[in-house]
Design a protein around this motif. Structure first.
Motif, short mmCIF file in Angstrom:
data_model
loop_
_atom_site.label_atom_id
_atom_site.label_comp_id
_atom_site.label_asym_id
_atom_site.label_seq_id
_atom_site.Cartn_x
_atom_site.Cartn_y
_atom_site.Cartn_z
N CYS A 1 0.49 -1.17 0.04
CA CYS A 1 0.16 -0.10 0.07
C CYS A 1 0.67 1.55 0.05
CB CYS A 1 -0.63 -0.33 1.07
SG CYS A 1 -1.60 1.14 1.02
N ARG B 1 2.84 1.27 -3.42
CA ARG B 1 1.99 1.48 -4.29
C ARG B 1 1.55 3.40 -4.13
NH1 ARG B 1 -1.18 -4.33 -4.34
NH2 ARG B 1 0.48 -5.21 -6.05
N HIS B 2 1.79 3.85 -2.91
CA HIS B 2 1.27 5.09 -3.30
C HIS B 2 2.21 6.38 -2.76
CE1 HIS B 2 -3.32 5.16 -3.11
NE2 HIS B 2 -2.60 4.12 -2.76
N LEU C 1 -7.43 -4.94 4.07
CA LEU C 1 -7.06 -4.53 2.75
C LEU C 1 -6.54 -5.14 1.68
CD1 LEU C 1 -6.80 -1.04 0.52
CD2 LEU C 1 -4.23 -0.65 2.13
N TYR D 1 -8.36 -6.36 -1.20
CA TYR D 1 -8.27 -4.65 -2.31
C TYR D 1 -6.49 -4.64 -2.82
CZ TYR D 1 -12.42 -3.13 -0.79
OH TYR D 1 -14.29 -3.25 -0.56
N CYS D 2 -5.86 -4.29 -1.86
CA CYS D 2 -4.44 -4.26 -2.19
C CYS D 2 -3.41 -5.97 -2.41
CB CYS D 2 -3.92 -3.26 -1.32
SG CYS D 2 -2.39 -2.66 -2.17
N PRO E 1 -3.46 -5.26 -7.63
CA PRO E 1 -4.10 -4.44 -6.54
C PRO E 1 -6.33 -4.19 -7.47
CG PRO E 1 -2.58 -3.20 -8.07
CD PRO E 1 -2.23 -5.30 -8.29
N CYS F 1 -7.90 -1.00 -7.28
CA CYS F 1 -7.47 -0.24 -7.02
C CYS F 1 -9.04 0.37 -7.20
CB CYS F 1 -6.39 0.39 -7.48
SG CYS F 1 -4.98 0.16 -7.65
N CYS G 1 -11.60 0.21 -4.44
CA CYS G 1 -10.98 0.13 -3.31
C CYS G 1 -11.39 1.01 -2.09
CB CYS G 1 -9.04 -0.06 -3.48
SG CYS G 1 -8.09 0.53 -1.71
N VAL H 1 -9.64 3.06 -0.27
CA VAL H 1 -8.87 3.86 -0.78
C VAL H 1 -8.23 4.50 -2.10
CG1 VAL H 1 -5.66 4.37 0.20
CG2 VAL H 1 -7.28 2.31 1.32
N GLY H 2 -8.33 3.83 -3.46
CA GLY H 2 -7.87 3.99 -4.60
C GLY H 2 -9.43 5.19 -4.51
N ILE I 1 -7.82 8.52 -2.77
CA ILE I 1 -6.72 8.97 -3.50
C ILE I 1 -5.74 7.18 -4.33
CG2 ILE I 1 -3.95 9.33 -2.21
CD1 ILE I 1 -5.52 7.98 0.33
N PRO J 1 -3.41 5.56 -6.16
CA PRO J 1 -1.71 4.77 -6.59
C PRO J 1 -1.03 5.70 -7.80
CG PRO J 1 -3.37 3.32 -7.41
CD PRO J 1 -4.13 4.93 -6.96
S1 SF4 Z 1 -6.01 2.10 -4.17
FE1 SF4 Z 1 -6.26 0.79 -3.20
S2 SF4 Z 1 -5.47 -1.42 -3.44
FE2 SF4 Z 1 -4.95 0.53 -4.88
S3 SF4 Z 1 -2.93 0.70 -4.40
FE3 SF4 Z 1 -3.64 2.03 -3.51
S4 SF4 Z 1 -4.19 0.54 -1.19
FE4 SF4 Z 1 -3.45 -0.65 -3.50
#
Ligand code: SF4
Length: 232
Positions: free
Chosen positions: A165, A168-169, A206, A210-211, A215, A217, A220, A222-223, A226, A228
């Motif tokens: 996570c 990737r961000h 997560l 999802y991650c 992934p 995204c 998700c 988070v996605g 935000i 990635p």
């Molecule tokens: S949006 Fe979710 S699945 Fe995609 S990189 Fe971020 S945490 Fe991982």
């Protein structure tokens, strides 16, 4: 929601914003996890050893078998031979190595602490961590899980899910490194047992849903807020 989550930042206050916002998103989506799923500190420790390299559902099967056989206690495991433990924990995989690890742990507590697990866990955090890491078969993630969930002391547990996570961000650079990743969280967030306990459990959710290696995204939690910045 605080802060703009677009850049890696060396500013501690922005890093803190990012990590707390991530926590809020995960908590809102998954709800409280109330980890660790165990009735006693000893059961928690057994679970932490058995969960190495396997899924939690397999660990649950092994723990149920130990419980049904009346072996889920320090005293019982001390008196049980390796072969019997191996048979009981088979569903957790790597059962020969894990039987040795369980025996190493209970033998250590019996010999060095006269069987007093509570006193062992009651040590100061760094001393406890050193002692755990000196037991053959206990690595950083297992040691820290025991410290956080069985001893209730504030240490951040990281794993591959955590790394995926934040990497990737673009909030964390470089290859997976347990100590660096742990410092990234611990130097940013206040030392809080309840926050650390929930956060790690939420990262596991997560990573499971999802991650993943590939992934998800778009779905998700988070996605949605935000994006990635890179793939693994
Ligand atoms: S949006 Fe979710 S699945 Fe995609 S990189 Fe971020 S945490 Fe991982």
């Amino acid at each position: 929601m605080k802060g703009r989550l677009t850049e890696i930042s060396d500013l501690p206050s922005l890093r803190k914003d990012i990590l707390l916002t991530l926590y809020e998103l995960l908590f809102k989506h998954f709800g409280p996890q109330n980890w660790w799923p165990a009735e006693t500190p000893f059961e928690m420790i057994v679970g932490a050893i058995l969960t190495q390299c396997t899924s939690w559902s397999n660990v649950e099967k092994a723990i149920d078998r130990l419980k049904s056989a009346g072996k889920l206690s320090l005293e019982a495991l001390l008196e049980t031979d390796y072969e019997e433990i191996e048979e009981l924990i088979k569903p957790s995989g790597y059962f020969r190595q894990k039987a040795v690890k369980l025996k190493n742990f209970v033998n250590y507590i019996a010999v060095e602490w006269d069987g007093d697990l509570e006193a062992f866990l009651d040590q100061e955090l760094e001393t406890l961590r050193k002692a755990l890491l000196n037991i053959n078969g206990i690595g950083p993630e297992t040691a820290d899980s025991i410290i956080l969930y069985a001893a209730n002391k504030p240490i951040f547990v990281v794993d591959r899910y955590t790394y995926r996570c934040v990497y990737r961000h673009g909030w964390f650079d470089g290859p997976f490194h347990y100590g660096r990743l742990q410092s990234f969280f611990m130097e940013t967030l206040e030392a809080s047992v309840s926050l650390y306990q929930e956060y790690h459990a939420l990262f596991v959710q997560l990573g499971k849903y999802y991650c993943r290696t590939k992934p998800r995204c778009l779905e998700c939690p988070v996605g949605k807020f935000i994006k990635p910045r890179r793939t693994l």
